[in-house]
Design a protein around this motif. Structure first.
Motif, PDB file in Angstrom:
ATOM      1  N   GLN A   1      20.117 -13.553  -6.588  1.00 27.65           N
ATOM      2  CA  GLN A   1      20.743 -11.750  -5.164  1.00 27.65           C
ATOM      3  C   GLN A   1      20.847 -11.012  -6.624  1.00 27.65           C
ATOM      4  O   GLN A   1      20.809 -10.090  -6.382  1.00 27.65           O
ATOM      5  CB  GLN A   1      21.709 -12.638  -3.859  1.00 27.65           C
ATOM      6  N   GLN A   2      21.948 -11.940  -7.480  1.00 25.61           N
ATOM      7  CA  GLN A   2      22.510 -10.708  -8.228  1.00 25.61           C
ATOM      8  C   GLN A   2      21.880 -10.542  -9.667  1.00 25.61           C
ATOM      9  O   GLN A   2      21.987  -9.697  -9.712  1.00 25.61           O
ATOM     10  CB  GLN A   2      23.966 -11.748  -8.337  1.00 25.61           C
ATOM     11  N   SER A   3      20.994 -11.176 -10.316  1.00 26.12           N
ATOM     12  CA  SER A   3      20.132 -11.324 -10.454  1.00 26.12           C
ATOM     13  C   SER A   3      18.962  -9.332 -10.971  1.00 26.12           C
ATOM     14  O   SER A   3      19.015  -9.718  -9.211  1.00 26.12           O
ATOM     15  CB  SER A   3      19.300 -12.279 -11.246  1.00 26.12           C
ATOM     16  N   PRO A   4      18.978  -9.254 -11.549  1.00 24.90           N
ATOM     17  CA  PRO A   4      18.219  -7.029 -11.567  1.00 24.90           C
ATOM     18  C   PRO A   4      16.840  -7.914 -11.557  1.00 24.90           C
ATOM     19  O   PRO A   4      16.135  -7.635 -11.667  1.00 24.90           O
ATOM     20  CB  PRO A   4      18.489  -7.109 -13.209  1.00 24.90           C
ATOM     21  N   LEU A   5      16.686  -8.965 -11.829  1.00 26.84           N
ATOM     22  CA  LEU A   5      14.969  -9.420 -11.965  1.00 26.84           C
ATOM     23  C   LEU A   5      14.079 -10.068 -11.026  1.00 26.84           C
ATOM     24  O   LEU A   5      15.063 -10.818 -10.337  1.00 26.84           O
ATOM     25  CB  LEU A   5      14.720 -10.117 -13.747  1.00 26.84           C
ATOM     26  N   ASP A   6      13.370 -10.256 -10.363  1.00 25.63           N
ATOM     27  CA  ASP A   6      12.390 -10.358  -9.741  1.00 25.63           C
ATOM     28  C   ASP A   6      11.598 -11.548  -9.373  1.00 25.63           C
ATOM     29  O   ASP A   6      11.532 -12.292 -10.493  1.00 25.63           O
ATOM     30  CB  ASP A   6      11.036  -9.170  -9.715  1.00 25.63           C
ATOM     31  N   PRO A   7      11.774 -12.369  -8.163  1.00 29.58           N
ATOM     32  CA  PRO A   7      11.076 -13.737  -8.579  1.00 29.58           C
ATOM     33  C   PRO A   7       9.831 -13.352  -8.908  1.00 29.58           C
ATOM     34  O   PRO A   7       9.067 -12.193  -8.825  1.00 29.58           O
ATOM     35  CB  PRO A   7      11.522 -14.046  -7.073  1.00 29.58           C
ATOM     36  N   CYS A   8       9.188 -14.599  -9.283  1.00 28.61           N
ATOM     37  CA  CYS A   8       8.102 -14.685  -9.856  1.00 28.61           C
ATOM     38  C   CYS A   8       6.849 -15.446  -8.365  1.00 28.61           C
ATOM     39  O   CYS A   8       7.287 -16.629  -8.187  1.00 28.61           O
ATOM     40  CB  CYS A   8       7.527 -15.481 -11.322  1.00 28.61           C
TER      41      CYS A   8
ATOM     42  N   LYS B   1      18.694 -16.279 -20.298  1.00 27.04           N
ATOM     43  CA  LYS B   1      19.192 -17.513 -20.593  1.00 27.04           C
ATOM     44  C   LYS B   1      20.755 -18.394 -19.988  1.00 27.04           C
ATOM     45  O   LYS B   1      22.001 -18.877 -19.835  1.00 27.04           O
ATOM     46  CB  LYS B   1      18.632 -18.484 -21.359  1.00 27.04           C
ATOM     47  N   ALA B   2      21.464 -17.088 -21.058  1.00 25.66           N
ATOM     48  CA  ALA B   2      23.126 -17.326 -21.352  1.00 25.66           C
ATOM     49  C   ALA B   2      23.682 -17.100 -19.658  1.00 25.66           C
ATOM     50  O   ALA B   2      24.184 -17.231 -19.268  1.00 25.66           O
ATOM     51  CB  ALA B   2      24.049 -15.688 -22.330  1.00 25.66           C
ATOM     52  N   LEU B   3      23.437 -15.377 -19.305  1.00 23.68           N
ATOM     53  CA  LEU B   3      23.409 -15.245 -17.461  1.00 23.68           C
ATOM     54  C   LEU B   3      23.565 -16.932 -16.945  1.00 23.68           C
ATOM     55  O   LEU B   3      24.419 -16.943 -16.500  1.00 23.68           O
ATOM     56  CB  LEU B   3      22.354 -14.118 -17.056  1.00 23.68           C
ATOM     57  N   LEU B   4      22.375 -17.290 -16.746  1.00 20.56           N
ATOM     58  CA  LEU B   4      22.351 -18.302 -16.706  1.00 20.56           C
ATOM     59  C   LEU B   4      22.991 -19.507 -16.797  1.00 20.56           C
ATOM     60  O   LEU B   4      24.164 -20.119 -15.489  1.00 20.56           O
ATOM     61  CB  LEU B   4      21.053 -19.205 -16.338  1.00 20.56           C
ATOM     62  N   LYS B   5      24.034 -19.662 -18.128  1.00 21.38           N
ATOM     63  CA  LYS B   5      24.139 -20.622 -18.423  1.00 21.38           C
ATOM     64  C   LYS B   5      25.583 -20.595 -17.871  1.00 21.38           C
ATOM     65  O   LYS B   5      26.321 -21.265 -17.208  1.00 21.38           O
ATOM     66  CB  LYS B   5      24.970 -21.137 -19.830  1.00 21.38           C
TER      67      LYS B   5
END
Length: 392
Positions: free
Chosen positions: A98-105, A147-151
């Protein structure tokens, strides 16, 4: 009953198969229950797609049909077979999306990035999360940022409540990719989780096969052990062996265990498992069973009897595997473990039991079904694992 009628159609001359008064080709035991019926799954796969409310970043399981064009992704909170820890990780992953600017695939050709989540746990509560990501045309620098944001989210952000043991990231442009096709990248924590089954310790890699119900697996392996009648005069073949659980749990019965598995990481796990548990009479071979098994059987020099245990995926055994087992006279006992016996497994059963057919190169003496034992590996569902014992 279906198998019996199909065998009758094939013209088998074994009266004990077709003349039983109950209409079955062999005795059928009552279902062996699972010791655990709630929250037993040690692995869950969650999709990312549109929810009933239209939110495209819903993490859950699919409901509906393609034909009805009414598929939606529904959160798994109400499901009794999924542990609370899996639901928690899925909820946190949705919060991250929800907070990620990237869309789901949702569909590969339509762009987007975030894809499914796999959660694996052991009985000690250790948790491995594996997140699949479609890179599209992102640069390496942009990928590193994600990857850094996810971690950060799962180690010091809101997702830290999950207390993950391992966090993996896989860049994949396909629905399913092996470690060889798209390596699993460890972003945080330990590379493996470990599980104990029948007093043995097993190492589990991100994509290694391990029975979904650990307590049920103990019952399953004990059932296979009793039916196999393996002893110090027999070699046990463990075909589609995964991390070696069946072979290793029966190694004390047999003179030797030979495991075959296509997933290289699982074979590495199996070898580690054997060494760690001090089991020295096991060897594991990496490769497709249809290539490795015929080569192994042709190159054998001793005359020991073989007991074959096969535990294939829902797609069943490759025809060349069936042919190799059927045409090897040293194999007198075959145990087939199937999670979908009404599917391709039935085709395999018929190939093992049909009269000799030189056209199909099935020239060995046919097997006959001796016993069927269903084991409830999947409580709360209609599915059962079926253990079929064949002899000749």
């Amino acid at each position: 009953q279906t198998l019996t009628s199909r065998l009758r159609e094939l013209g088998t001359d074994k009266v004990e198969i077709t003349q039983r008064p109950d209409g079955l080709c062999c005795p059928l035991h009552s279902v062996v229950p699972s010791p655990v019926v709630n929250g037993y799954r040690n692995k869950s796969t969650f999709s990312v797609n549109r929810g009933p409310d239209g939110n495209p970043k819903t993490v859950g399981l699919y409901v509906g049909t393609g034909r009805g064009q009414n598929i939606v992704c529904v959160r798994a909170n109400h499901l009794e077979n999924i542990p609370e820890k899996h639901k928690q990780v899925a909820q946190c992953y949705e919060e991250f999306l929800q907070q990620s600017p990237l869309d789901p695939c949702l569909l590969f050709h339509q762009g987007g990035h975030w894809r499914e989540l796999i959660v694996r746990t052991n009985s000690s509560g250790h948790t491995m999360a594996i997140i699949t990501f479609h890179p599209q045309d992102l640069s390496q620098e942009e990928l590193c940022t994600q990857k850094a944001l996810l971690k950060d989210f799962f180690t010091c952000g809101p997702g830290a409540v999950c207390n993950l043991t391992s966090l993996y990231f896989q860049e994949s442009i396909m629905t399913r990719s092996s470690h060889q096709q798209s390596p699993y990248q460890l972003l945080y924590g330990e590379p493996y989780i470990f599980e104990e089954v029948l007093g043995l310790k097993f190492r589990i890699s991100p994509d290694a096969f391990f029975q979904i119900n650990t307590a049920g697996a103990e019952v399953l392996y004990q059932t296979v052990g009793k039916l196999s009648r393996a002893d110090k005069n027999t070699v046990l073949l463990d075909v589609c062996c995964g991390t070696g659980a069946i072979g290793l749990s029966l190694a004390h019965q047999a003179s030797k265990v030979v495991g075959i598995e296509v997933v290289e990481q699982a074979v590495e796990d199996a070898r580690w498992n054997a060494a760690f548990n001090g089991i020295s009479n096991c060897e594991f071979h990496s490769g497709k069973a249809e290539t490795v098994l015929p080569q192994f059987l042709m190159s054998r020099e001793d005359d020991q009897l073989l007991v074959a245990v096969v535990n294939p995926s829902r797609a069943g055994l490759h025809y060349r595997v069936v042919r190799a087992i059927r045409n090897c006279e040293a194999i007198r006992t075959l145990i087939y473990v199937s999670c979908k016996p009404e599917g391709e497994a039935t085709r395999n059963f018929l190939e093992f039991c049909c009269p000799s057919d030189s056209g199909k190169k099935l020239v060995g003496e046919p097997f006959a079904p001796l016993l069927a034992v269903p084991v409830d590996m999947f409580p709360q569902t209609i599915h059962c694992e079926l253990v079929m014992l064949f002899t000749r």
